[in-house]
Design an enzyme around this catalytic site. Structure first.
Site, PDB file in Angstrom:
ATOM      1  N   LYS A 228       1.699 -12.929   3.194  1.00 29.02           N
ATOM      2  CA  LYS A 228       3.024 -12.814   2.557  1.00 29.02           C
ATOM      3  C   LYS A 228       3.854 -14.072   2.835  1.00 29.02           C
ATOM      4  CE  LYS A 228       3.008  -7.845   3.395  1.00 29.02           C
ATOM      5  NZ  LYS A 228       1.990  -7.569   2.383  1.00 29.02           N
TER       6      LYS A 228
ATOM      7  N   LYS B 237     -13.439 -10.408   3.531  1.00 28.78           N
ATOM      8  CA  LYS B 237     -12.659  -9.215   3.174  1.00 28.78           C
ATOM      9  C   LYS B 237     -13.562  -7.970   3.180  1.00 28.78           C
ATOM     10  CE  LYS B 237      -8.875  -7.520   1.179  1.00 28.78           C
ATOM     11  NZ  LYS B 237      -7.700  -7.367   2.000  1.00 28.78           N
TER      12      LYS B 237
ATOM     13  N   GLY C  63       0.800  -1.228   0.000  1.00 27.17           N
ATOM     14  CA  GLY C  63       0.000   0.000   0.000  1.00 27.17           C
ATOM     15  C   GLY C  63       0.831   1.275   0.000  1.00 27.17           C
ATOM     16  N   ASN C  64       1.946   1.270   0.744  1.00 27.36           N
ATOM     17  CA  ASN C  64       2.716   2.507   0.887  1.00 27.36           C
ATOM     18  C   ASN C  64       3.506   2.884  -0.370  1.00 27.36           C
ATOM     19  OD1 ASN C  64       4.554   0.412   1.158  1.00 27.36           O
ATOM     20  ND2 ASN C  64       5.797   1.475   2.688  1.00 27.36           N
TER      21      ASN C  64
ATOM     22  N   LYS D 202      -3.504  -9.711  -2.808  1.00 29.60           N
ATOM     23  CA  LYS D 202      -2.454  -9.348  -3.777  1.00 29.60           C
ATOM     24  C   LYS D 202      -1.155 -10.144  -3.571  1.00 29.60           C
ATOM     25  CE  LYS D 202       0.887  -6.365  -1.939  1.00 29.60           C
ATOM     26  NZ  LYS D 202       0.631  -6.536  -0.536  1.00 29.60           N
TER      27      LYS D 202
HETATM   28  P1  ADP Z   1       1.002  -4.304   2.429  1.00 27.91           P
HETATM   29  O1  ADP Z   1       0.201  -3.143   1.947  1.00 27.91           O
HETATM   30  O2  ADP Z   1       2.442  -4.178   2.081  1.00 27.91           O
HETATM   31  O3  ADP Z   1       0.414  -5.640   2.090  1.00 27.91           O
HETATM   32  P2  ADP Z   1       0.245  -4.920   5.195  1.00 27.91           P
HETATM   33  O4  ADP Z   1      -0.095  -3.882   6.201  1.00 27.91           O
HETATM   34  O5  ADP Z   1      -0.845  -5.769   4.660  1.00 27.91           O
HETATM   35  O6  ADP Z   1       1.017  -4.144   4.029  1.00 27.91           O
HETATM   36  O7  ADP Z   1       1.367  -5.896   5.780  1.00 27.91           O
HETATM   37  C1  ADP Z   1       2.586  -5.423   6.316  1.00 27.91           C
HETATM   38  C2  ADP Z   1       2.505  -5.223   7.840  1.00 27.91           C
HETATM   39  O8  ADP Z   1       2.478  -6.466   8.520  1.00 27.91           O
HETATM   40  C3  ADP Z   1       3.702  -4.538   8.436  1.00 27.91           C
HETATM   41  O9  ADP Z   1       3.651  -3.161   8.301  1.00 27.91           O
HETATM   42  C4  ADP Z   1       3.641  -4.976   9.914  1.00 27.91           C
HETATM   43  O10 ADP Z   1       3.041  -3.987  10.692  1.00 27.91           O
HETATM   44  C5  ADP Z   1       2.702  -6.177   9.901  1.00 27.91           C
HETATM   45  N1  ADP Z   1       3.206  -7.393  10.556  1.00 27.91           N
HETATM   46  C6  ADP Z   1       2.407  -8.295  11.151  1.00 27.91           C
HETATM   47  N2  ADP Z   1       3.096  -9.316  11.648  1.00 27.91           N
HETATM   48  C7  ADP Z   1       4.412  -9.079  11.369  1.00 27.91           C
HETATM   49  C8  ADP Z   1       5.620  -9.791  11.632  1.00 27.91           C
HETATM   50  N3  ADP Z   1       5.623 -10.955  12.267  1.00 27.91           N
HETATM   51  N4  ADP Z   1       6.787  -9.252  11.181  1.00 27.91           N
HETATM   52  C9  ADP Z   1       6.784  -8.079  10.526  1.00 27.91           C
HETATM   53  N5  ADP Z   1       5.665  -7.355  10.250  1.00 27.91           N
HETATM   54  C10 ADP Z   1       4.482  -7.847  10.666  1.00 27.91           C
HETATM   55 MG    MG Z   2      -1.517  -6.367   2.741  1.00 29.99          MG
END
Ligand code: ADP
Ligand code: MG
Length: 313
Positions: free
Chosen positions: A275, A129, A11-12, A213
């Protein structure tokens, strides 16, 4: 075939903070293009995948607010297509400018991507979702009755529509994506996880669902035979005991360790968990394939093997 990499933008990469004007999001895309240019310069064949949560949310809202007989609101699959076009335009334009400035002779093209899902996917029985705006209980009941939406309460903030998040099984446009990569074109594809479709004979039926995604990027990486899936998000590395006193950032993670940590619930569902699941699937799909999870500003350094979390078999 060259060194192929699918880069999944979080997202960022498109929205910095809450900046939702076109100018603000274009600026974020320009910044993203600058971060990615040295990876592209290093000879990788690149596909850019990206999320669309805030953007498609706004398109849905704009459609709702203005809807009337002459201006019907567009369904979710069509809103998804609009968001792919919009974000693809911003990324193409940003990369064009950065390539020109740096004397790189490359072109970028966006492929409106349809991703096949299975009608029988269990996810359709249990929509999870949340999408679009918040409603009161009365409004939610009305939508449920009139449109058949599934409405759920979202963390005390009101009611929201939820849709299914089925797994991607194939990418309809995979052949054209592959030929563009063979021609060294930078391809933007599977935006927002792709437009979910089911195949009904000769007909592709758009589905009111959202594909994650991270899973769509993984499927894409398999289908273009990439070596690396680079997942760019808001954190430089993956952690166990994330946010706790004993938090530990990981540089390397084997598939077995990742599976173990999933059981121990180290990864938040809906953010890091998809992820890691995508990473496990990709690392297992063929020997030599690996996934790097890192932040946008560390992308270069991570590709050189100097930071990020690498997940491999
Ligand atoms: P994106 O838009 O990149 O998919 P998300 O917010 O869905 O972003 O996922 C990334 C976020 O997951 C990170 O910013 C972090 O806050 C969170 N997160 C949750 N669990 C973990 C973990 N175990 N290690 C690192 N980040 C984590
Ligand atoms: Mg995400």
């Amino acid at each position: 075939m060259g060194n192929r990499m699918v880069i999944a933008l979080g997202g960022n990469a498109i929205q910095l903070g809450n900046g939702s004007t076109a100018a603000e999001q274009r600026e974020a895309c320009y910044h993203t293009a600058e971060q990615l240019v040295s990876i592209i310069r290093n000879g990788y064949e690149i596909v850019l995948a990206h999320g669309n949560g805030p953007q498609v949310g706004n398109i849905i809202l704009q459609n709702q607010i203005s809807q009337c007989e002459k201006l019907p609101a567009m369904p979710l699959d069509t809103c998804g297509a609009m968001s792919q076009g919009m974000i693809g335009y911003w990324l193409q334009s940003a990369l064009y400018e950065v390539f020109k400035q740096q004397g790189i002779e490359k072109e970028t093209v966006t492929i409106l991507t349809q991703v096949q899902v299975d009608k029988e996917d269990q996810a359709f029985q249990n929509p999870t979702k949340p999408i679009g705006s918040f409603y009161t209980k009365e409004e939610a009941d009305k939508l449920q009755e009139e449109k058949g939406y599934t409405m759920v309460e979202d963390a005390g903030r009101g009611f929201r529509r939820v849709v299914a998040s089925p797994k991607p099984i194939n990418i309809i446009e995979k052949n054209v994506i592959n030929s563009l990569l063979n021609q060294q074109v930078v391809v933007v594809a599977t935006g927002g996880g792709g437009i979910p479709v089911t195949i009904c004979g000769s007909h592709l039926e758009g589905v009111e669902a959202v594909i994650d995604k991270d899973f769509a990027s993984e499927k894409l990486a398999e289908l273009v035979d990439a070596e690396t899936l680079l997942i760019l998000t808001a954190v430089e590395k993956v952690a166990i005991n994330y946010g706790k006193d004993n938090e530990q950032w990981l540089s390397e993670l084997s598939v077995e360790e990742a599976e173990e940590y999933i059981k121990e619930k180290h990864f938040a569902p809906g953010s890091m968990l998809p992820k890691i699941e995508a990473a496990i699937t990709f690392a297992k799909s063929k020997p030599g394939r690996k996934v790097i999870i890192t932040s946008l500003d560390k992308a270069n350094v991570a590709v050189e093997g100097r930071t990020g979390t690498v997940i491999s078999a």
